[in-house]
Scaffold this motif. Structure first.
Motif, mmCIF file in Angstrom:
data_model
loop_
_atom_site.group_PDB
_atom_site.id
_atom_site.type_symbol
_atom_site.label_atom_id
_atom_site.label_comp_id
_atom_site.label_asym_id
_atom_site.label_seq_id
_atom_site.Cartn_x
_atom_site.Cartn_y
_atom_site.Cartn_z
ATOM 1 N N PHE A 1 51.806 55.702 54.169
ATOM 2 C CA PHE A 1 51.621 54.600 55.117
ATOM 3 C C PHE A 1 52.926 53.837 55.335
ATOM 4 C CE2 PHE A 1 46.980 54.385 53.489
ATOM 5 C CZ PHE A 1 46.606 55.416 54.335
ATOM 6 N N PHE B 1 47.718 44.341 38.657
ATOM 7 C CA PHE B 1 48.480 44.982 39.722
ATOM 8 C C PHE B 1 47.778 46.325 39.993
ATOM 9 C CE2 PHE B 1 52.073 42.159 40.867
ATOM 10 C CZ PHE B 1 51.599 41.056 40.167
ATOM 11 N N ASN C 1 46.487 40.533 44.467
ATOM 12 C CA ASN C 1 46.354 40.161 45.883
ATOM 13 C C ASN C 1 46.412 38.631 46.074
ATOM 14 O OD1 ASN C 1 44.102 40.125 48.555
ATOM 15 N ND2 ASN C 1 45.966 41.326 48.637
ATOM 16 N N THR D 1 43.361 39.460 40.500
ATOM 17 C CA THR D 1 44.120 40.477 41.251
ATOM 18 C C THR D 1 45.522 40.025 41.651
ATOM 19 O OG1 THR D 1 44.122 41.749 43.320
ATOM 20 C CG2 THR D 1 43.059 39.626 43.392
#
Ligand code: UFG
Length: 327
Positions: A207, A169, A119, A117
Motif C-alpha cells: 500500500f 503497536f 492508534n 493501541t
C-alpha cells in the motif's frame, strides 16, 4: 490469581490465557466468539460464551467465579472498519467496556488490564513514541480505546481501581505451534504475506511506496505476541504498586518491503508483490519506545529480529492453513 479474560478466544487474548495458565493462574474466558475461536482457548481455562452487551451475563460470571483481576481484550479492532462504521466502535466498544467496568466496580474487583493501541498516535512529534507523546486518535477505533483509558483514570481516582493500559503497536507472530492468528477476513500484513506463500492468495499489494521512509514503504514496530503476553503478566503482578500506562513495541521499525523479503527467506516462496495505492490513514512510521516498561517492570522482548518473528508465524500458518478450522 484468578483472572477473568474477555476476548480470551482471540489472537492476543488466547495467547495471554495460555501464558497465565503456564504460570499457575486460574483463568475464566468470557468471549462471544464473534472473532475468537473456541479451539484457541487453553483446555484448562473455563470457557463462558457471552457478550459484553449483556450486563446481567457479566454480573453472573463475576458473581460465580469472583476473579481478583480482569484482562479486557474483547473489542472490535480494525482501524479501516471503524472509519466506515464508527458506531461499532464509538458505541459498542465503549458501552461494552463500560458494562464491564461498572460490573467490576460493583463486584469489588479493583485490578484491570486493558488492551489499548498505538492508534492513539496519529501525528507523533517524536520517534520512537513514548508515553508522553500527545494523544491524537487516528480513527474511531483509537478514540474508543482512549475513552476507556480515560474511564480507567477516573475509576482509579474515585475507587482506587488499579489498571494497566497497554498500547500495542503491531502484534504479530504466534504462540507456536498451537496458537496463532486467524482472522476472517484478514487485513494484517504478516498473515496476508504468509497466505500468499500458502498460495491462498495470488499476491500481496504494497500500500504505497512513496512514503518518507528509507525504502518508501511504511515502517511499523512488530511486537511478538508472546512478548506482549509477558508484558500483560508483569503488569498484572505490579498493579498493587499502582496504575500505569505503557507503549508496547520492540523498539525497531521494519518496512513493508522488509517484511515481504524476510517472509520470502523464511518460506522459500517467491511471494509476488505489487505496488498499489496508499491505504488512507496509514502514517509513514510508527515505532514505540518501551523504555518505561523495561525500566519499571524489567520487561525484555525476546523476539526482536524480524526473521524469528516471521518464523513463528510461519510455523503456525503452515501447519494450520485454515486456522482453527471452524469456518
Ligand atoms: N500493508 C500492505 N499490504 C497489505 C496489508 C498491509 O502494504 O495487504 C501495510 C500497511 O499499509 C501498513 C503495514 O503494512 O503500512 C502494516 O499494516 P497492518 O494492517 O498489518 O497494521 P497497521 O499498522 O495498519 O495496524 C496496526 C494494528 C492496529 C493498530 C495500528 C496502530 O493492527 O490494531 O497498528 O496504528 F490500531
Amino acid at each position: 490469581m484468578k483472572v477473568l479474560v474477555t476476548g480470551g478466544a482471540g489472537y492476543i487474548g488466547s495467547t495471554v490465557v495460555a501464558e497465565l495458565i503456564r504460570e499457575g493462574d486460574s483463568v475464566v474466558v468470557f468471549d462471544n466468539l464473534y472473532q475468537g475461536h473456541k479451539g484457541a482457548v487453553h483446555p484448562e481455562a473455563t470457557f463462558i460464551k457471552g457478550d459484553l452487551n449483556d450486563r446481567a451475563a457479566i454480573d453472573s460470571v463475576l458473581a460465580d467465579y469472583q476473579p481478583e483481576a480482569i484482562m479486557h481484550f474483547a473489542s472490535h479492532t480494525l482501524v479501516g472498519e471503524s472509519m466506515e462504521n464508527p458506531f461499532l466502535y464509538l458505541a459498542e466498544n465503549v458501552t461494552n467496556g463500560l458494562n464491564l467496568l461498572q460490573s467490576a466496580v460493583d463486584h469489588g474487583i479493583r485490578k484491570f488490564i486493558f488492551s489499548s493501541t498505538a492508534n492513539l498516535f496519529d501525528d507523533p512529534e517524536r520517534m520512537p513514541i513514548d508515553e508522553k507523546e500527545r494523544i491524537v486518535p487516528g480513527s474511531p477505533y483509537g478514540e474508543s480505546k482512549y475513552i476507556i483509558e480515560r474511564m480507567l483514570y477516573w475509576l482509579d481516582r474515585v475507587y482506587g481501581f488499579r489498571y494497566a493500559a497497554l498500547r500495542y503497536f503491531n502484534a504479530c507472530g504466534a504462540g507456536a505451534p498451537e496458537r496463532g492468528e486467524d482472522h476472517y477476513p484478514e487485513y494484517h500484513l504478516i498473515p496476508i504475506v504468509l497466505q500468499v506463500a500458502l498460495e491462498q492468495r495470488e499476491k500481496v499489494f504494497i500500500f504505497g511506496n512513496d512514503y518518507d521512509t528509507p525504502d518508501g514503504t511504511c515502517v511499523r514496530d512488530y511486537i511478538h505476541v508472546l512478548d506482549l503476553a509477558q508484558a500483560h503478566i508483569l503488569a498484572l503482578r505490579a498493579l498493587d504498586q499502582g496504575s500505569r500506562t505503557y507503549n508496547l513495541g520492540n523498539g525497531q521499525g521494519f518496512s513493508v518491503k522488509e517484511v515481504i523479503e524476510t517472509a520470502r527467506e523464511v518460506t522459500g516462496h517467491p511471494i509476488p508483490a505489487e505496488i498499489g495505492p496508499r491505504r488512507p490513514g496509514d502514517p509513514a512510521t510508527l515505532i514505540a519506545s518501551s523504555d518505561k516498561i523495561r525500566r519499571e517492570l524489567g520487561w525484555e522482548p525476546k523476539y526482536t529480529d524480524l526473521k524469528g518473528i516471521i518464523e513463528t508465524a510461519w510455523q503456525w500458518h503452515s501447519t494450520h492453513p485454515n486456522g482453527y478450522n471452524d469456518r
